[in-house]
Design a protein around this motif. Sequence first.
Motif, PDB file in Angstrom:
ATOM      1  N   TYR A 127       0.832  -1.194   0.000  1.00  0.00           N
ATOM      2  CA  TYR A 127       0.000   0.000   0.000  1.00  0.00           C
ATOM      3  C   TYR A 127       0.874   1.256   0.000  1.00  0.00           C
ATOM      4  CZ  TYR A 127      -4.019  -2.955   1.257  1.00  0.00           C
ATOM      5  OH  TYR A 127      -5.021  -3.903   1.275  1.00  0.00           O
ATOM      6  N   HIS A 160      -9.200   1.289   2.569  1.00  0.00           N
ATOM      7  CA  HIS A 160      -7.906   0.665   2.290  1.00  0.00           C
ATOM      8  C   HIS A 160      -7.015   0.658   3.537  1.00  0.00           C
ATOM      9  CE1 HIS A 160      -8.376   1.727  -2.264  1.00  0.00           C
ATOM     10  NE2 HIS A 160      -9.105   0.686  -1.907  1.00  0.00           N
ATOM     11  N   LYS A 197      -2.859   0.497  -4.362  1.00  0.00           N
ATOM     12  CA  LYS A 197      -3.869   0.888  -3.385  1.00  0.00           C
ATOM     13  C   LYS A 197      -3.340   2.016  -2.510  1.00  0.00           C
ATOM     14  CE  LYS A 197      -6.773  -3.203  -2.906  1.00  0.00           C
ATOM     15  NZ  LYS A 197      -7.313  -4.201  -1.942  1.00  0.00           N
TER      16      LYS A 197
END
Length: 395
Positions: free
Chosen positions: A257, A345, A304
């Motif tokens: 991420y 997320h 993400k």
Amino acid sequence: MSKTLYTNFNLFNGFEDKTYKNTSMLVDEDTGKFLAFGEDATKQDSDKQVDLKGQFVMPGLVNCHTHITLDSDTSDGNPDADQTTATVRAVDSLRALLKSGVTYVRECGSLYGLDATLAKLQRTNKLTKVPEMMASGRALTMTGGHGDAPHSGVTVDSPDEMRKAVRNNFKHGAQCTKVMATGGVMSPGDYMDEAQLTLEELKVAVYESHNKHAVVAAHAEGNPGIMNAIKAGVDSVEHGFYVNDEEIVLMKEHNTYLTPTLVSAWCIAEYGKDTLPKWELNKLLNALNDIYKNVRHAKESGVKVTLGTDAGTPYNDFSKTPVEFQLMVEKEGFTNFEALSTSRHSAELMHLDDYGTLEAGKYADFLVLENDPLADVKAVQQADKSVYKLGQKVY
């Protein structure tokens, strides 16, 4: 079981790009969880009802990058503060976060490792009216590296020292790990393109943390430090100002991420021109256009993006989490839904299965707004919004 039925509101559930009009939801007050939504909620018995009068309900925010012991009114965060001052500051910061709509935070390095103690107090109901917290303890850096300041980072200069430092953090209550893979804006004498901590040291941090079923966040602004962090297997790259094509490919492969903390950069550029040391201001200003360009490219390439603010850095106080959404839309070309999804997320990154969206069986952390956040993300900036934690109104 005491059940509360909320009626007459418009719902953004956090995972669908739509608003459910004039709907209902049922909350179990004992567990703090949602029981049902829509018709399934109205068909069940309830002990009391709350009419939300046509307002908008959305999930509580999950901010995965904060520094609750830092002072955002200073250029360096005031790392030499005594422990009592840092503790009082941290509690005030947590309450400001909650009032802004943040119901869960991941702390990414705190003075004295105070976050671990505060998180334990929160979990045992001895510290109230604060978000839940995933504590990292003290951040891990190299001697002379970013965060090597009084009472701040723990210095490690070998894989064995890293192993002991990570284990020691967990011994004292940490629930995740923060490592410094590059230089940074706020540290004098280094630059973003300096790799700090070796690949081998970073790998040890990841191994020891994953062995504890915990995630690793890497402060990584430039190269080759970003690449080292990704190759080491960290779960999130924090800032990632100079992330490049090769790194983006690897991040997608490894499900790494990106937490861009746009508001931290924006605050320095917006408010620091006449007050911050020139070396600090120039570092940020020289990188600002690259930050916006590279984050946009990473997002468009499928990385993400999470919600994190680096709160505690200059002028970046603990009320500004909703501003991150605005910057994502205005500076990065995110849709409103894409910006709001960064909170979900963050929950995914932190393995918070019961948080981040509004669904039956999940915890009832939600915000009540006057306006639709899917129509305008600035709606989340409402100063007097209602904030609910585990089904209880806290602001």
